[in-house]
Motif scaffolding. Structure first.
Motif, PDB file in Angstrom:
ATOM      1  N   VAL A  66      -0.419   4.250  -5.627  1.00 49.92           N
ATOM      2  CA  VAL A  66       0.565   5.264  -5.226  1.00 49.92           C
ATOM      3  C   VAL A  66       1.644   4.606  -4.377  1.00 49.92           C
ATOM      4  CG1 VAL A  66       0.939   7.436  -4.007  1.00 49.92           C
ATOM      5  CG2 VAL A  66      -1.194   7.072  -5.282  1.00 49.92           C
ATOM      6  N   ILE A  67       2.901   4.914  -4.691  1.00 51.40           N
ATOM      7  CA  ILE A  67       4.020   4.429  -3.899  1.00 51.40           C
ATOM      8  C   ILE A  67       4.766   5.621  -3.294  1.00 51.40           C
ATOM      9  CG2 ILE A  67       4.332   2.343  -5.273  1.00 51.40           C
ATOM     10  CD1 ILE A  67       6.725   3.709  -6.622  1.00 51.40           C
ATOM     11  N   VAL A  68       5.514   5.344  -2.221  1.00 53.94           N
ATOM     12  CA  VAL A  68       6.346   6.357  -1.577  1.00 53.94           C
ATOM     13  C   VAL A  68       7.798   5.905  -1.711  1.00 53.94           C
ATOM     14  CG1 VAL A  68       6.838   7.612   0.547  1.00 53.94           C
ATOM     15  CG2 VAL A  68       4.499   6.863   0.054  1.00 53.94           C
ATOM     16  N   VAL A  69       8.616   6.762  -2.309  1.00 53.99           N
ATOM     17  CA  VAL A  69      10.027   6.452  -2.521  1.00 53.99           C
ATOM     18  C   VAL A  69      10.849   7.290  -1.546  1.00 53.99           C
ATOM     19  CG1 VAL A  69      11.909   6.335  -4.179  1.00 53.99           C
ATOM     20  CG2 VAL A  69       9.547   6.011  -4.953  1.00 53.99           C
ATOM     21  N   ASP A  70      11.549   6.606  -0.655  1.00 53.05           N
ATOM     22  CA  ASP A  70      12.366   7.292   0.346  1.00 53.05           C
ATOM     23  C   ASP A  70      13.845   7.175  -0.018  1.00 53.05           C
ATOM     24  OD1 ASP A  70      13.017   8.712   2.546  1.00 53.05           O
ATOM     25  OD2 ASP A  70      12.376   7.224   4.021  1.00 53.05           O
ATOM     26  N   ASN A  71      14.658   8.054   0.599  1.00 49.33           N
ATOM     27  CA  ASN A  71      16.112   8.095   0.418  1.00 49.33           C
ATOM     28  C   ASN A  71      16.510   8.614  -0.957  1.00 49.33           C
ATOM     29  OD1 ASN A  71      18.579   7.891   1.705  1.00 49.33           O
ATOM     30  ND2 ASN A  71      18.989   5.839   0.908  1.00 49.33           N
ATOM     31  N   LEU A  72      15.705   9.549  -1.501  1.00 51.43           N
ATOM     32  CA  LEU A  72      16.116  10.268  -2.704  1.00 51.43           C
ATOM     33  C   LEU A  72      17.153  11.330  -2.331  1.00 51.43           C
ATOM     34  CD1 LEU A  72      12.705  10.865  -4.519  1.00 51.43           C
ATOM     35  CD2 LEU A  72      14.606   9.525  -5.408  1.00 51.43           C
ATOM     36  N   PRO A  73      17.985  11.759  -3.279  1.00 55.91           N
ATOM     37  CA  PRO A  73      18.925  12.846  -2.978  1.00 55.91           C
ATOM     38  C   PRO A  73      18.196  14.137  -2.591  1.00 55.91           C
ATOM     39  CG  PRO A  73      19.533  11.727  -5.004  1.00 55.91           C
ATOM     40  CD  PRO A  73      18.180  11.217  -4.637  1.00 55.91           C
ATOM     41  N   GLN A 128       2.391  -2.139  -7.369  1.00 59.74           N
ATOM     42  CA  GLN A 128       2.921  -3.301  -6.660  1.00 59.74           C
ATOM     43  C   GLN A 128       4.228  -3.773  -7.291  1.00 59.74           C
ATOM     44  OE1 GLN A 128       2.058  -4.956  -4.003  1.00 59.74           O
ATOM     45  NE2 GLN A 128      -0.055  -4.418  -3.510  1.00 59.74           N
ATOM     46  N   ALA A 129       4.275  -3.797  -8.626  1.00 62.22           N
ATOM     47  CA  ALA A 129       5.497  -4.227  -9.314  1.00 62.22           C
ATOM     48  C   ALA A 129       6.649  -3.273  -9.026  1.00 62.22           C
ATOM     49  CB  ALA A 129       5.241  -4.324 -10.815  1.00 62.22           C
ATOM     50  N   ALA A 130       6.362  -1.972  -8.977  1.00 58.64           N
ATOM     51  CA  ALA A 130       7.407  -0.987  -8.682  1.00 58.64           C
ATOM     52  C   ALA A 130       7.943  -1.180  -7.266  1.00 58.64           C
ATOM     53  CB  ALA A 130       6.857   0.419  -8.857  1.00 58.64           C
ATOM     54  N   ARG A 131       7.056  -1.464  -6.317  1.00 60.08           N
ATOM     55  CA  ARG A 131       7.514  -1.688  -4.944  1.00 60.08           C
ATOM     56  C   ARG A 131       8.421  -2.919  -4.870  1.00 60.08           C
ATOM     57  NH1 ARG A 131       6.488  -4.890  -0.893  1.00 60.08           N
ATOM     58  NH2 ARG A 131       4.818  -5.942  -2.008  1.00 60.08           N
ATOM     59  N   GLU A 132       8.039  -4.002  -5.555  1.00 56.64           N
ATOM     60  CA  GLU A 132       8.810  -5.240  -5.485  1.00 56.64           C
ATOM     61  C   GLU A 132      10.157  -5.119  -6.196  1.00 56.64           C
ATOM     62  OE1 GLU A 132       6.313  -8.235  -7.100  1.00 56.64           O
ATOM     63  OE2 GLU A 132       4.838  -8.154  -5.465  1.00 56.64           O
ATOM     64  N   HIS A 143      22.660   6.421  -1.836  1.00 56.94           N
ATOM     65  CA  HIS A 143      21.210   6.499  -2.003  1.00 56.94           C
ATOM     66  C   HIS A 143      20.674   5.162  -2.514  1.00 56.94           C
ATOM     67  CE1 HIS A 143      22.553  10.733  -2.189  1.00 56.94           C
ATOM     68  NE2 HIS A 143      21.422  10.961  -1.525  1.00 56.94           N
ATOM     69  N   VAL A 144      20.149   4.393  -1.582  1.00 55.25           N
ATOM     70  CA  VAL A 144      19.485   3.126  -1.886  1.00 55.25           C
ATOM     71  C   VAL A 144      18.005   3.309  -1.581  1.00 55.25           C
ATOM     72  CG1 VAL A 144      19.349   0.662  -1.380  1.00 55.25           C
ATOM     73  CG2 VAL A 144      21.571   1.829  -1.324  1.00 55.25           C
ATOM     74  N   PHE A 145      17.172   3.176  -2.609  1.00 57.83           N
ATOM     75  CA  PHE A 145      15.752   3.484  -2.463  1.00 57.83           C
ATOM     76  C   PHE A 145      15.062   2.539  -1.487  1.00 57.83           C
ATOM     77  CE2 PHE A 145      15.535   5.263  -7.061  1.00 57.83           C
ATOM     78  CZ  PHE A 145      16.212   6.397  -6.637  1.00 57.83           C
ATOM     79  N   LYS A 146      14.157   3.127  -0.697  1.00 59.64           N
ATOM     80  CA  LYS A 146      13.219   2.360   0.111  1.00 59.64           C
ATOM     81  C   LYS A 146      11.830   2.682  -0.407  1.00 59.64           C
ATOM     82  CE  LYS A 146      11.527  -0.199   3.336  1.00 59.64           C
ATOM     83  NZ  LYS A 146      11.654  -1.667   3.207  1.00 59.64           N
ATOM     84  N   VAL A 147      11.188   1.675  -1.026  1.00 58.23           N
ATOM     85  CA  VAL A 147       9.902   1.897  -1.688  1.00 58.23           C
ATOM     86  C   VAL A 147       8.802   1.204  -0.888  1.00 58.23           C
ATOM     87  CG1 VAL A 147       8.596   1.663  -3.829  1.00 58.23           C
ATOM     88  CG2 VAL A 147      11.076   1.996  -3.918  1.00 58.23           C
ATOM     89  N   SER A 148       7.733   1.949  -0.592  1.00 62.05           N
ATOM     90  CA  SER A 148       6.590   1.413   0.158  1.00 62.05           C
ATOM     91  C   SER A 148       5.304   1.814  -0.545  1.00 62.05           C
ATOM     92  CB  SER A 148       6.582   1.942   1.600  1.00 62.05           C
ATOM     93  OG  SER A 148       7.819   1.697   2.248  1.00 62.05           O
ATOM     94  N   MET A 149       4.243   1.056  -0.274  1.00 66.86           N
ATOM     95  CA  MET A 149       2.923   1.430  -0.766  1.00 66.86           C
ATOM     96  C   MET A 149       2.358   2.540   0.119  1.00 66.86           C
ATOM     97  SD  MET A 149       2.550  -0.513  -3.380  1.00 66.86           S
ATOM     98  CE  MET A 149       0.840  -0.096  -3.747  1.00 66.86           C
ATOM     99  N   PHE A 150       1.696   3.508  -0.488  1.00 64.50           N
ATOM    100  CA  PHE A 150       1.112   4.614   0.277  1.00 64.50           C
ATOM    101  C   PHE A 150       0.098   4.089   1.288  1.00 64.50           C
ATOM    102  CE2 PHE A 150      -2.033   7.921   1.038  1.00 64.50           C
ATOM    103  CZ  PHE A 150      -1.234   9.011   1.338  1.00 64.50           C
ATOM    104  N   ASP A 151      -0.645   3.069   0.895  1.00 61.65           N
ATOM    105  CA  ASP A 151      -1.666   2.512   1.788  1.00 61.65           C
ATOM    106  C   ASP A 151      -1.059   1.890   3.042  1.00 61.65           C
ATOM    107  OD1 ASP A 151      -3.748   3.317   0.267  1.00 61.65           O
ATOM    108  OD2 ASP A 151      -4.141   1.372  -0.660  1.00 61.65           O
ATOM    109  N   ASP A 152       0.223   1.489   2.948  1.00 61.93           N
ATOM    110  CA  ASP A 152       0.841   0.885   4.124  1.00 61.93           C
ATOM    111  C   ASP A 152       0.927   1.879   5.278  1.00 61.93           C
ATOM    112  OD1 ASP A 152       1.104  -1.462   2.784  1.00 61.93           O
ATOM    113  OD2 ASP A 152       3.224  -1.196   2.274  1.00 61.93           O
ATOM    114  N   PHE A 153       1.187   3.163   4.944  1.00 63.74           N
ATOM    115  CA  PHE A 153       1.258   4.172   6.000  1.00 63.74           C
ATOM    116  C   PHE A 153      -0.103   4.328   6.680  1.00 63.74           C
ATOM    117  CE2 PHE A 153       4.776   5.139   3.204  1.00 63.74           C
ATOM    118  CZ  PHE A 153       5.795   5.464   4.081  1.00 63.74           C
TER     119      PHE A 153
END
Length: 723
Positions: A66-73, A128-132, A143-153
């Protein structure tokens, strides 16, 4: 988190889709336990002793995919579905999103999205590939995406309030990446590729044979390439590129780029550029091009460029699918500060510190056709052809970076074609100009020679004595002031050698002017190869000349030797200028392999290899000696060389002794074989006598007589006149 936007602002550029293959294999009939991989190769199949690496991907919480995508419209309910479709289209190209795996929380009060989303992939590897790849993806200006792994939180939430120092890991020294430069015998390495094999050798000219270093089967899927300083060997794979180094040839780093076709290192090896082209799903669309600029030490993608192939083919054809390669050209020096590419009516220069345009704008140049960097400094030479039907002349401009100051400009008239060539130290720039005659039916060639290091950058014009001669090849002497030109129209052209530093005219205050040293008439040559150290020049006759070579000493203006390597396709000097390699690759079905020659043209050894594809000398890093020490070594070269002459003599004596011993052993084997057959003959003598019914007859004695025989070989009739 985000800004509310209209749906029309959202534009998605598709990412390349990796190919899918149907192998038609019934896996129920395959005994997986019986499969064996080539030695040293795992094909990315993890073994039991790689559990630690697997733990990096697998998640303790079960949310590793699971990834978290921030800075969506931030959008209202009526645009929720549109945004969801856009997000699926972007992130669905990285991997498979599970059904219901995209969740965008909504503000209960405003009923608008909160500007972030959770995306669940089928596997942790895809996440992992999506985050990288998608972290930093620019959807639009705001809107420039900031992508993180859910586990990082979860991981950061568990950080204790009190600091606890991490455990100290035992230091493990890394391998020396330039170990090859410390060979006690001063040898150089080279890599060859043939069939499915890739092999690395020492060039052991003293023993007249290559000394094996490393060999691997299926090491690359297309080609191999050394980095500019020789630290790495790069290999190409379907998933991307990899670099290998050290005495054990360990894989140092991977660079994920599906279907990569070409790569290019920066001069200082800090960056690696990868290139791929992708066929569009709709035949009416143009081919897509993707380029990545990676940090070679970390494997991180610093910047991605993509778009239609037409956008990258501006300025000329070549490379793959009309794209001029390399697309990005690096500024001179080893600092790796700038790289540039041609755009429409501009040259775009990027700073590596930010991976953005220098001063946030390109250099305007209407109809720019070509550019090239000085090898020694960030100095740009740019060629702009004629415009407005010839009313606006063509020109060559020298532009200093980062100031963008135009240091020199030269207008050119009636230009058919123009080519620029820098001397390796950046002291001179030669511009070969093909001009139309007055009738516009034919062309003639000349040279504009820029003296870069002199005041105001003076320019000299050089024209061939015979204007009708076609210029076949041109080459600067590395680290020197001379250049050579092959010119002519006949089957055997001439080779002229010039110098930029003749004796000055007009006394001490005279002007330096280019001067011709010599012209070699009627040579079977169409390509020039200077030694990396200068002084020696190889006149090579490839293709139609079938591999003719002449080794020429420019200091003495004399031919040292000649040779032939039938059907030779490749020629390359070693980094020291002591040896030359010629090769016949698989473009010819016969005589595949390579030859190693001395600088004077003596054939040292050869190695045949079927389906031969590549020969590459390993580059050497620059010398660590200061200039004054280098000058001292050159001055006292005879004293230093005596040590190596003694070693050569000892090696020659050892080789002679070994040869004498080998011959003695062969002679002993022959005598032993002869004695055994004589003994066997004696044992069988009675048996032969019994068979013929007697004791046998001794062989008749023969008497040798000398007989003179006269034979008429030729008869010639001549009429002699008597006075």
């Amino acid at each position: 988190m985000g800004r509310e936007v209209e749906s029309s602002e959202v534009e998605v550029e598709p990412l390349p889709t990796p190919p899918k293959f149907d192998l038609n294999i019934d896996w129920s009939q395959v005994n997986l336990e019986a499969l064996q991989l080539p030695e040293g190769e795992d094909f990315d199949i993890k073994s039991d002793d790689e559990e630690e690496e697997l733990e990096v991907v697998e998640s303790e919480t079960g949310f590793g995919n699971v990834i978290v995508v921030d800075n969506l419209p931030v959008v209202p309910p009526e645009k929720f579905e549109k945004l969801q479709t856009v997000a699926k289209k972007i992130f669905g190209q990285i991997g498979l999103i599970r059904e219901g795996g995209l969740w965008m929380p909504v503000n209960k009060e405003t009923q608008k999205t909160n500007g972030y989303a959770f995306i669940e992939y089928a596997t942790p590897q895809e996440a992992q590939a999506a985050r990288e790849q998608m972290d930093g993806y620019k959807l639009d200006k705001s809107h420039v995406f900031k992508v993180s792994m859910f586990d990082d939180f979860e991981k950061y939430a568990r950080v204790p309030d009190e600091y606890a120092p991490p455990p100290v890991k035992e230091y493990t020294p890394s391998e020396n990446l330039q170990w090859f430069a410390g060979d006690e015998r001063g040898r150089d390495q080279f890599v060859i590729r043939f069939a499915s094999e890739t092999e690395v050798y020492w060039n052991d000219a003293r023993a007249a044979k290559p000394d094996p270093v490393y060999r691997r089967t299926f090491w690359t899927e297309s080609f191999v390439q050394w980095s500019p300083l020789g630290s790495y060997l790069a290999t190409i794979h379907r998933q991307g590129a990899a670099i290998w180094a050290g005495p054990s040839w360990q894989r140092i780093m991977r660079f994920a780029h599906p279907q990569v076709r070409l790569i290019d290192f920066s001069p200082g090896e800090r960056f690696l550029v990868t290139y791929s082209s992708h066929e569009p799903a709709n035949p009416r669309d143009t081919q897509k091009v993707v380029l990545n600029v990676f940090d070679s030490r970390t494997g991180r993608s610093m910047r991605e460029f993509k778009g239609p192939a037409d956008d990258f083919a501006t300025g000329g054809a070549g490379g793959v699918a009309g794209v001029q390669w390399p697309v990005f050209r690096w500024a001179g020096g080893r600092e790796d500060k700038y790289f540039a590419r041609i755009g429409r009516n501009c040259v775009s220069v990027y700073e590596t510190s930010t991976m953005t345009l220098l001063d946030k704008k390109s250099i305007k140049a209407d109809n720019v056709h070509d550019f090239t960097w000085s090898p020694a400094e960030p100095l740009l030479a740019m060629y702009i052809p004629e415009a407005n039907g010839g009313n606006q002349p063509a020109r060559v401009s020298l532009i200093s970076i980062p100031s963008r100051e135009e240091l020199r400009q030269k207008n050119l008239f009636s230009v058919s074609e123009c080519r620029m060539a820098w001397q390796s130290a950046g002291e001179y720039l030669a511009v070969k100009v093909d001009r139309y005659t007055k009738t516009k039916k034919t062309t003639y060639s000349g040279f504009e020679l820029f003296r870069i290091k002199e005041r105001d950058i003076p320019i000299e014009v050089l024209e061939l004595e015979n204007k009708n001669d076609k210029v076949i090849d041109f080459a600067w002497e590395p680290k020197g002031h001379r250049f050579a030109v092959i010119h002519g129209d006949g089957p055997k052209p001439d080779v002229s050698i010039y110098t930029m530093k003749p004796a000055p005219t007009g006394g001490a205050g005279g002007v330096m002017k280019v001067a011709k040293l010599t012209t070699l008439k009627g040579k079977q040559a169409n390509t020039l190869y200077w030694s990396p150290m200068g002084r020696f020049l190889v006149l090579a006759g490839l293709k139609g000349f079938n591999g003719q070579f002449e080794f020429f000493n420019v200091d003495e203006l004399e031919t040292m030797g000649t040779g032939e390597h039938f059907m030779a396709t490749d020629v390359e000097w070693d980094p020291t200028g002591r040896y030359l390699a010629t090769a016949v690759t698989s473009v010819h079905q016969m005589e595949n392999g390579f030859h190693i020659w001395s600088f004077s043209g003596r054939l040292l050894y050869q190695l045949p290899r079927d389906r031969f594809m590549q020969f590459l000398w390993r580059p050497r890093p620059p010398s660590l000696l200061p200039p004054e020490k280098d000058a001292e070594v050159s001055k006292n070269l005879r004293k230093y060389s005596r040590k190596y002459e003694v070693e050569d003599e000892e090696a020659g004596a050892a080789s002679s002794a070994a040869e004498v011993e080998r011959r003695r052993m062969v002679m002993d084997e022959w005598r032993q074989w002869q004695a055994e057959w004589r003994q066997m003959d004696a044992q069988e003598e009675k048996l032969r006598a019994a068979i013929i019914g007697g004791e046998g007859e001794e062989e008749e004695e023969y008497k040798a007589e000398e007989v003179e025989v006269e034979e008429i070989i030729d008869i010639q009739e001549e009429i002699e006149r008597f006075e």
